[in-house]
Scaffold this motif. Structure first.
Motif, mmCIF file in Angstrom:
data_model
loop_
_atom_site.group_PDB
_atom_site.id
_atom_site.type_symbol
_atom_site.label_atom_id
_atom_site.label_comp_id
_atom_site.label_asym_id
_atom_site.label_seq_id
_atom_site.Cartn_x
_atom_site.Cartn_y
_atom_site.Cartn_z
ATOM 1 N N ALA A 16 0.860 -1.191 0.000
ATOM 2 C CA ALA A 16 0.000 0.000 0.000
ATOM 3 C C ALA A 16 0.892 1.236 0.000
ATOM 4 O O ALA A 16 1.816 1.347 0.812
ATOM 5 N N VAL A 17 0.620 2.162 -0.917
ATOM 6 C CA VAL A 17 1.387 3.415 -0.989
ATOM 7 C C VAL A 17 0.611 4.496 -0.217
ATOM 8 O O VAL A 17 -0.549 4.768 -0.529
ATOM 9 N N TYR A 18 1.282 5.090 0.780
ATOM 10 C CA TYR A 18 0.666 6.180 1.544
ATOM 11 C C TYR A 18 1.298 7.504 1.127
ATOM 12 O O TYR A 18 2.532 7.625 1.048
ATOM 13 N N THR A 19 0.447 8.525 0.859
ATOM 14 C CA THR A 19 0.936 9.845 0.462
ATOM 15 C C THR A 19 0.319 10.914 1.365
ATOM 16 O O THR A 19 -0.790 10.745 1.867
ATOM 17 N N ARG A 20 1.052 12.023 1.540
ATOM 18 C CA ARG A 20 0.551 13.121 2.381
ATOM 19 C C ARG A 20 1.153 14.434 1.911
ATOM 20 O O ARG A 20 2.297 14.496 1.468
ATOM 21 N N LYS A 21 0.335 15.495 2.036
ATOM 22 C CA LYS A 21 0.798 16.866 1.778
ATOM 23 C C LYS A 21 0.225 17.758 2.880
ATOM 24 O O LYS A 21 -0.959 17.665 3.205
ATOM 25 N N SER A 22 1.052 18.632 3.461
ATOM 26 C CA SER A 22 0.639 19.401 4.632
ATOM 27 C C SER A 22 -0.463 20.400 4.327
ATOM 28 O O SER A 22 -1.327 20.663 5.160
ATOM 29 N N ASP A 61 -4.450 8.656 0.433
ATOM 30 C CA ASP A 61 -3.949 10.011 0.199
ATOM 31 C C ASP A 61 -4.515 10.971 1.249
ATOM 32 O O ASP A 61 -5.735 11.074 1.389
ATOM 33 N N ASP A 62 -3.642 11.675 1.957
ATOM 34 C CA ASP A 62 -4.051 12.715 2.910
ATOM 35 C C ASP A 62 -3.553 14.058 2.390
ATOM 36 O O ASP A 62 -2.381 14.405 2.547
ATOM 37 N N GLY A 63 -4.447 14.801 1.761
ATOM 38 C CA GLY A 63 -4.096 16.134 1.254
ATOM 39 C C GLY A 63 -4.568 17.211 2.211
ATOM 40 O O GLY A 63 -5.747 17.265 2.547
ATOM 41 N N GLY A 64 -3.647 18.072 2.641
ATOM 42 C CA GLY A 64 -4.012 19.151 3.556
ATOM 43 C C GLY A 64 -3.997 18.742 5.020
ATOM 44 O O GLY A 64 -4.713 19.328 5.830
ATOM 45 N N PHE A 65 -3.182 17.746 5.389
ATOM 46 C CA PHE A 65 -3.119 17.283 6.780
ATOM 47 C C PHE A 65 -1.673 17.315 7.265
ATOM 48 O O PHE A 65 -0.747 16.915 6.553
ATOM 49 N N THR A 66 -1.478 17.787 8.504
ATOM 50 C CA THR A 66 -0.155 17.852 9.098
ATOM 51 C C THR A 66 0.345 16.463 9.481
ATOM 52 O O THR A 66 -0.457 15.555 9.765
ATOM 53 N N GLY A 67 1.670 16.329 9.499
ATOM 54 C CA GLY A 67 2.258 15.075 9.949
ATOM 55 C C GLY A 67 2.554 15.066 11.430
ATOM 56 O O GLY A 67 3.137 14.121 11.951
ATOM 57 N N GLY A 68 2.123 16.131 12.135
ATOM 58 C CA GLY A 68 2.398 16.237 13.566
ATOM 59 C C GLY A 68 1.478 15.427 14.440
ATOM 60 O O GLY A 68 1.699 15.307 15.641
ATOM 61 N N ASN A 69 0.398 14.856 13.868
ATOM 62 C CA ASN A 69 -0.500 14.008 14.652
ATOM 63 C C ASN A 69 -1.057 12.917 13.750
ATOM 64 O O ASN A 69 -0.731 12.832 12.557
ATOM 65 N N ARG A 72 -5.729 11.849 10.695
ATOM 66 C CA ARG A 72 -5.774 11.908 9.232
ATOM 67 C C ARG A 72 -6.636 10.756 8.722
ATOM 68 O O ARG A 72 -6.407 9.601 9.116
ATOM 69 N N PRO A 73 -7.634 11.043 7.889
ATOM 70 C CA PRO A 73 -8.574 9.985 7.478
ATOM 71 C C PRO A 73 -7.918 8.839 6.721
ATOM 72 O O PRO A 73 -8.201 7.666 6.991
ATOM 73 N N ALA A 74 -7.022 9.146 5.765
ATOM 74 C CA ALA A 74 -6.398 8.069 4.992
ATOM 75 C C ALA A 74 -5.474 7.231 5.869
ATOM 76 O O ALA A 74 -5.394 6.002 5.706
ATOM 77 N N LEU A 75 -4.759 7.871 6.797
ATOM 78 C CA LEU A 75 -3.894 7.120 7.710
ATOM 79 C C LEU A 75 -4.715 6.186 8.587
ATOM 80 O O LEU A 75 -4.335 5.023 8.805
ATOM 81 N N GLN A 76 -5.843 6.665 9.097
ATOM 82 C CA GLN A 76 -6.687 5.811 9.920
ATOM 83 C C GLN A 76 -7.226 4.625 9.111
ATOM 84 O O GLN A 76 -7.320 3.508 9.621
#
Length: 524
Positions: A16-22, A61-69, A72-76
């Protein structure tokens, strides 16, 4: 002939590929940062196809979410699929895409290890399936958290320096101001500034948050509404005691900027008089213990809620002391002097019977003195004119808002089908309905003020009948009559002066009641 041995089948590794942008900036583009991260992860998985790696079709994909916590919906969703046994390997472009918190990452690693899931970073080339990979991961993550903390410290320092210079450092726009798009500063919105001043005046009138909230709801007034850079509507919610208290205590309205416990002169102009702001703060502080609830009036103080100390700009509250066993002496005491010390106030206290008798005698004298009678009529009419001017300003503001909203309504297609347009249409229609209702109430109140305007005969009737009737009234009835006639009594202990502000509507009400047969019963 010897039979060929079957080729060993490699176990399938579901990746599974996980992506994120703050931030969500640029996500509307056809090929954005999340797509680029997924493409890199896809290429890496295909390079490992000989090892049985295969890419799952689901996108995380989590677009517009910080990596500080971890909120995040996609991470969950990713963690839930791991616990369900659907994933064998998580692939990210860089470690900090998954998390910038060492504590959060440690928790995720516990989950990965529990369900035998490996973790791979494409650009940093390590795999947690090996001990060296885990060591490199911890080192990289420590630096990622260090970088995040440094960025936070720089941001806090920049905000602190900006506010200490009196500059607007961002945040939600304030009612009464707009944010200048050419620079980070506040500019006065005149229509909203009038409302802010009216809100402060309403609190000084009612001296409690809840009645002001109810009056603002009756008028249809709302909090600041603004548009984000992407054109989304924000704010515009009804007032509550919480956000009203926040408005009344915001030093920005007197041209200041607050940073933590520091207050600095701001670059923007004030829209509330500092003396008015100080009086409101004193009232809020006084009401902090009772939450603005009315205090019981045990001993029939005629001027409770009416008498104010001019030098301190605060209320004078009734109190009493008992001497010689059971003899009670009543006083009105400056509430500021009670809190800050007697030496801070020239008024301090005044005997209740003395000031009450003075007010009653003044009311009696008005009915007998033509000059005082005319001055009272002039004062009453001036109050009416001031309220009419306030209502007229509000009506003009409502007309401007209605014109703007109707123009915006005309731009919406007749039969919208997409949800954002439908929601905007419903919002505009609701705003127009509330504004039209408030416009009708404003006109009704203005018409009522014009109808109730008192003439010389009505004032003379009310105040001439006052004298013979007064002594026959009970203490409760006397208190009601004073509350009807008098809006405010100002006592200046430094100069020994007392001034009375009358209520024109109360004078007319008293005239109507006392002119009727059995008027005394109506007073009760």
């Amino acid at each position: 002939m010897k039979k060929a041995q079957p080729r060993a089948t490699l176990p399938v590794v579901r990746c599974a590929v996980y992506t994120r942008k703050s931030t969500d900036e640029g996500l509307e583009q056809e090929f954005n940062s999340l797509d680029a991260q997924r493409e890199a992860g896809d290429a890496f998985v295909r390079s490992q196809a000989g090892e049985g790696w295969t890419l799952l079709p689901d996108r995380y994909d989590d677009g517009g979410f910080t990596g500080g916590n971890m909120e995040r919906p996609a991470l969950q969703r990713l963690l839930a699929d791991i616990e369900a046994g659907r994933i064998d390997c998580v692939v990210v472009y860089k470690v900090d895409r998954l998390s910038r918190s060492l504590l959060d990452f440690a928790r995720m690693m516990e989950t990965f290890e529990k369900y035998h899931v490996s973790f791979v970073s494409v650009t940093q080339q390590f795999n947690t399936a090996t001990s060296m990979g885990r060591l490199v991961l911890n080192v990289l993550l420590s630096f990622a958290q260090f970088e995040r903390e440094i960025i936070s410290e720089r941001t806090r320092d920049k905000i602190a320096a900006t506010r200490r210079k009196g500059k607007w450092a961002g945040g939600h726009p304030l009612l009464g101001y707009d944010v200048d798009p050419r620079g980070f500063r506040l500019v006065v919105n005149e229509a909203e500034a009038e409302r802010v001043r009216a809100i402060f005046a309403l609190y000084l009138e009612h001296e409690s948050l809840l009645p002001v909230v109810q009056e603002l709801e009756r008028r249809g007034w709302r909090n600041k509404r603004w548009q984000t850079r992407k054109g989304r509507e924000r704010g515009g919610k009804p007032f509550t005691r919480t956000n009203l208290h926040r408005l009344l205590t915001n030093v920005a309205y007197v041209g200041k900027i607050r940073y933590k416990h520091e207050v600095h002169n701001g670059e923007h102009p004030a829209i509330v008089d500092p003396a008015v702001f100080a009086r409101v703060q004193a009232l809020l502080h006084r009401n902090g213990r009772t939450r603005g609830a009315p205090v019981r009036n045990k001993f029939g103080a005629l001027l409770k809620g009416l008498l104010r100390c001019v030098p301190c700009g605060c209320a004078m509250t009734p109190t009493h002391t008992t001497k010689d066993g059971n003899k009670r002496y009543r006083y009105y005491v400056c509430s500021s002097a009670q809190k800050r010390g007697w030496n801070t106030c020239p008024s301090k206290s005044i005997p209740a019977a003395q000031i009450e008798q003075l007010v009653v005698e003044q009311i009696r004298c008005i009915g007998k003195d033509p000059d005082l009678l005319q001055a009272t009529i002039t004062q009453a009419r001036a109050q009416d004119e001031a309220r009419l001017a306030e209502l007229e300003a509000e009506r003009r503001g409502l007309d401007r808002e209605l014109a703007r909203w109707h123009a915006e309504l005309q731009k919406i297609p007749p039969n919208p089908v997409d949800d954002p347009t439908i929601a905007r249409l419903a919002d505009l229609q609701e705003r127009i309905r509330l504004a039209e209702d408030r416009t009708g109430r404003v006109r009704e109140e203005a018409a009522a003020i014009r109808r109730r305007r008192i003439d010389d005969d009505e004032v003379a009737l009310a105040l001439s009948v006052f004298d013979p009737v007064w002594e026959s009234l009970t203490p409760a009835e006397q208190a009601r009559v004073v509350q009807l006639l008098v809006e405010r009594v100002d006592y200046d202990g430094a100069r020994g002066k007392v001034s009375i502000t009358f209520q024109p509507a109360g004078i007319k009400t008293l005239a109507d009641e006392l002119a009727d047969q059995g008027g005394r019963e109506k007073i009760a």
